[in-house]
Design a protein around this motif. Structure first.
Motif, PDB file in Angstrom:
ATOM      1  N   ASN A 210      -0.391   7.982  -2.508  1.00  0.00           N
ATOM      2  CA  ASN A 210      -0.160   6.487  -2.854  1.00  0.00           C
ATOM      3  C   ASN A 210      -1.366   5.522  -2.337  1.00  0.00           C
ATOM      4  O   ASN A 210      -1.936   5.004  -3.016  1.00  0.00           O
ATOM      5  CB  ASN A 210       1.037   5.784  -2.555  1.00  0.00           C
ATOM      6  N   GLY A 211      -1.901   6.138  -1.218  1.00  0.00           N
ATOM      7  CA  GLY A 211      -2.932   5.233  -0.609  1.00  0.00           C
ATOM      8  C   GLY A 211      -4.383   5.520  -1.562  1.00  0.00           C
ATOM      9  O   GLY A 211      -5.079   4.846  -1.959  1.00  0.00           O
ATOM     10  N   VAL A 212      -4.393   6.873  -1.859  1.00  0.00           N
ATOM     11  CA  VAL A 212      -5.535   7.453  -2.759  1.00  0.00           C
ATOM     12  C   VAL A 212      -5.320   6.821  -4.194  1.00  0.00           C
ATOM     13  O   VAL A 212      -6.316   5.994  -4.602  1.00  0.00           O
ATOM     14  CB  VAL A 212      -5.410   8.998  -2.825  1.00  0.00           C
ATOM     15  N   ILE A 213      -4.122   6.649  -4.737  1.00  0.00           N
ATOM     16  CA  ILE A 213      -3.825   6.003  -6.224  1.00  0.00           C
ATOM     17  C   ILE A 213      -4.608   4.481  -5.935  1.00  0.00           C
ATOM     18  O   ILE A 213      -5.168   3.917  -6.798  1.00  0.00           O
ATOM     19  CB  ILE A 213      -2.578   5.920  -6.497  1.00  0.00           C
ATOM     20  N   SER A 214      -4.015   3.962  -4.821  1.00  0.00           N
ATOM     21  CA  SER A 214      -4.505   2.443  -4.516  1.00  0.00           C
ATOM     22  C   SER A 214      -5.983   2.135  -4.537  1.00  0.00           C
ATOM     23  O   SER A 214      -6.282   1.204  -5.476  1.00  0.00           O
ATOM     24  CB  SER A 214      -4.013   1.967  -3.343  1.00  0.00           C
ATOM     25  N   ALA A 215      -6.646   3.096  -3.736  1.00  0.00           N
ATOM     26  CA  ALA A 215      -8.233   2.764  -3.780  1.00  0.00           C
ATOM     27  C   ALA A 215      -8.834   3.352  -5.360  1.00  0.00           C
ATOM     28  O   ALA A 215      -9.646   2.851  -5.605  1.00  0.00           O
ATOM     29  CB  ALA A 215      -8.501   3.696  -2.800  1.00  0.00           C
ATOM     30  N   LEU A 216      -8.283   4.421  -5.715  1.00  0.00           N
ATOM     31  CA  LEU A 216      -8.896   4.811  -6.989  1.00  0.00           C
ATOM     32  C   LEU A 216      -8.644   3.697  -8.050  1.00  0.00           C
ATOM     33  O   LEU A 216      -9.777   3.610  -9.064  1.00  0.00           O
ATOM     34  CB  LEU A 216      -8.228   6.013  -7.587  1.00  0.00           C
ATOM     35  N   LEU A 217      -7.434   3.158  -8.179  1.00  0.00           N
ATOM     36  CA  LEU A 217      -7.164   2.355  -9.214  1.00  0.00           C
ATOM     37  C   LEU A 217      -8.143   1.116  -8.746  1.00  0.00           C
ATOM     38  O   LEU A 217      -8.489   0.189  -9.786  1.00  0.00           O
ATOM     39  CB  LEU A 217      -5.781   1.505  -9.039  1.00  0.00           C
ATOM     40  N   ALA A 218      -8.300   0.564  -7.541  1.00  0.00           N
ATOM     41  CA  ALA A 218      -9.019  -0.778  -7.343  1.00  0.00           C
ATOM     42  C   ALA A 218     -10.395  -0.620  -7.644  1.00  0.00           C
ATOM     43  O   ALA A 218     -11.146  -1.399  -7.983  1.00  0.00           O
ATOM     44  CB  ALA A 218      -8.689  -1.111  -5.713  1.00  0.00           C
ATOM     45  N   ALA A 219     -10.913   0.668  -7.367  1.00  0.00           N
ATOM     46  CA  ALA A 219     -12.244   1.006  -7.846  1.00  0.00           C
ATOM     47  C   ALA A 219     -12.684   0.703  -9.257  1.00  0.00           C
ATOM     48  O   ALA A 219     -13.845   0.466  -9.914  1.00  0.00           O
ATOM     49  CB  ALA A 219     -12.614   2.568  -7.419  1.00  0.00           C
TER      50      ALA A 219
END
Lengths: 455, 455
Positions: A210-219
């Motif tokens: 979920n942390g990875v998803i958050s960062a990928l989406l923010a990018a």
């Protein structure tokens, strides 16, 4: 007033390898090494193999290696590698926030780092930032949050997002959005403990993912709540009875909370570690033979007695919660790692004979100092009449009684030793020279090359 | 006492197409059709395209189609298709649990159904079961849960897990584990609403994906908390102030709560729908010309006035919250869908002229009946001196004032009309004959064949 996410975002962006004290860099590499020991030893276990099989069914571009062998997508890799490192019960722990940071922050950082070909220095930056963020959030919601919520999972999601976002090179604004998406995905209830269910492994796996998803989406420009922590309907208000905002901002950017990390060196209950430390120390100083021993007394605090006074452990698991057994094991073998706690050792006659001579008791002066100090006094009486007394205030691995690099390398060697295709010595040397690695792919190559284990 | 998960699991396993009343089958197909309208219209929007681009970066085996075009893994498909159907603000709603079930349950069911080649009948079973489970959990934690938590996301995760697990053919024990994993992943805070952030779409996407993960893991033997709802450290205690266990079990298996679903037929605030219904009805009965109208009075309840009394809306969004504008638009065009709420229509002179003649006011007899009835009285005075009075207690789409199949097909045609490669008429006919479809893949084929949109 500036939002807390904004303050954290500015801190995360500001972390630079060049500004980190050498001691922090060295310590962070040990955290990473320690993570790998837990992850490698957890890889073949049932819950991890099930999670691994599930994401293999799903498929994904081969972007990042999994400790279970081969490569998969960044999301999937964070999921599996997060779960793997939280099953051997030897992963690190931060006492004040009650968070096992390695198991969420490091898999997220490794997956993004490998995918983007980041350097070892950048990986170190991301891990330092990720630990800082989740430790602070965990401290801010302690103690009430912990009653229902598994801090490693909930607060850990922010740490994983921070590390992933750092390695994606997000700017301050994007970092705020990533933290918003992280907080609104934060989950993980303690209810599983009633059944000993596998959610224990699902939690860090999902938090890392979920942390990875958050960062990928923010990018990609995806937005989240800008005040996800302190907002009226945000993380603090929804998920804690009391919270302390100052824990987020006090000293932020001026200290390195990763240095407060505790390592576990013995594969048993933490309340047995003080006596084991002392017995191992004694064994190293002079090689006392089992039949020289007349009696052994362990004096400690009452909580340790409540949980670990067990004269007759009859399973390996019970042995890990027997102060008598653990003390005897440590004195006979001079060690207390995963390799020592075996079915064979459980029924070993020599260890059992020494165990019978161990007496445990709480004493007021040690009990009064608890929980600031987790102390013990070991009194070994020899048949010769000689009496040896040893004392400690902190189990080894606490920041007040740090383990040496050599201890942690030895721990890693024991935990990683059984995996074909991984050369523990080479691998540990690589981690300890992480700042010289140009590309995280070089670090992960042995895992990428591993044949996936059969389910 | 038997656990709530066990009771729900037994119910989910027991749902059989053959036992469902015809009216429930027909209604469920309309829910599915309505889902597709929202999903297709949401596909090209920014947040959905970002989420889509993110999972495309990750990759995945082509197991299930996405409404954004092409195929991806079951997990990814649930994620994107969940997000897509929750942006046009026209998806269904259950008043008692405050859950938009379609947007989480149906994407999870479609993804697993397609992957496993399940039949249309099995899809209907899964959707019925998924709605039942999340509606009941939402009612059990209402109203306190809703203050912090987005019920569609949190409770929806259980519904998605139930639907996915049903289509995977899990047994009762596995179903209990799946619900355990679902509850411990349940997340979604309202804080995003302060910034109007894209978490609105992330929530149903993640809920659908997390439900799928729960079911896939349970199929592999992965365990979860057996009393995730009522357990001491479970979902109810952690995430609501008060909860009503009887909402889970009362009448379970004897009713079909999907029948309590409300559909939205107009693309505006629900508090404008009663007056729009009446104006459209009048327009259909006799084609009154704008210049025949002397004045229009809308009498309604106070809450509607508080939220929608706006004489001069100056954006399309504001127009959707102007009772004056919505009433005029409905009387002039005889419709109120997405196609009507345009920039052009906002400044249309004829509509604006009628809008000036609309007067809105709360009246005690209608206000007293709120919120059980969301009523309105429309009084249209013509220049000829004639006065026409129309009244309603429930906006169209409420269970008490159901929309017809024809209305919902028309709504679908409007929402799906703009996507190349999708033939709305053929597609709606296919959904309405779902029980004759052998394999969900046949239903999803047009999406699988679509070229992914450019980011």
């Amino acid at each position: 007033m500036e939002g807390l996410s904004k303050a954290l975002a500015r801190y995360i962006v500001s972390v630079r390898y060049e500004d980190l004290p050498e001691v922090v860099i060295a310590f962070t590499k040990l955290c990473i090494l320690d993570y790998f020991g837990s992850a490698i030893s957890g890889a073949p276990t049932k819950p991890v193999q099930m999670m691994d099989a599930m994401v293999r069914d799903m498929g994904g571009n081969p972007q990042a290696a999994v400790v279970t062998g081969g490569s998969t997508s960044v999301m999937n890799a964070a999921f599996v590698n997060g779960a793997a490192s939280h099953i051997s019960e030897l992963d690190d722990i931060h006492k004040a926030s009650i968070i096992h940071a390695a198991t969420v922050v490091i898999p997220a950082a490794l997956a993004v780092g490998e995918w983007k070909g980041r350097s070892g220095k950048e990986l170190i930056e991301a891990v330092v930032a990720g630990y800082e963020v989740c430790y602070r959030i965990g401290e801010a919601v302690s103690p009430s949050h912990y009653y229902y919520w598994h801090n490693t999972a909930t607060c850990g999601t922010f740490g994983a997002a921070a590390a992933a976002a750092k390695l994606l090179g997000l700017n301050e604004e994007q970092m705020v959005e990533a933290l918003g998406s992280a907080g609104t995905q934060a989950a993980g209830l303690w209810e599983f403990i009633e059944d000993g269910a596998m959610s224990k492994q699902l939690h860090p796996g999902k938090a890392a993912m979920n942390g990875v998803i958050s960062a990928l989406l923010a990018a990609k420009g995806f937005t989240g709540a800008k005040k996800i922590l302190e907002g009226r309907r945000g993380f603090f208000n929804a998920m804690s009875e009391d919270y302390d905002v100052s824990k987020i901002t006090d000293g932020l950017g001026k200290q390195h909370k990763i240095m407060e990390n505790s390592f576990k060196v013995h594969a048993s209950c933490r309340h047995t570690h003080h006596a084991m430390d002392l017995a191992i120390e004694l064994k190293k100083e002079r090689d006392i033979q089992p039949d020289e021993v007349e009696s052994i007394t362990v004096n400690t605090y009452q909580v340790a007695i409540n949980i670990t006074d067990n004269e007759e452990p009859d399973t390996v698991y019970a042995a890990k919660f027997s102060l008598q057994y653990c003390t005897a094991l440590a004195l006979v073998t001079g060690e207390g790692g995963l390799d020592q706690f075996t079915e064979e050792a459980l029924w070993d006659e020599t260890i059992r004979a020494v165990m019978k001579k161990v007496h445990v008791a709480s004493v007021p002066e040690i009990d009064r100092a608890y929980p600031e100090k987790w102390g013990a006094r070991l009194v070994v009486k020899l048949r010769s009449g000689e009496e040896i007394v040893k004392e400690t205030d902190f189990p080894k691995g606490d920041p007040e009684n740090p383990v040496s690099e050599a201890d942690l390398v030895r721990k890693f060697m024991r935990m990683a030793g059984q995996t074909e295709g991984i050369h523990p010595k080479d691998f540990s040397e690589k981690v300890l020279e992480l700042e010289h690695i140009d590309d995280v792919r070089q670090l992960m190559a042995p895992f990428a090359a591993l044949e996936p284990m059969a389910e």
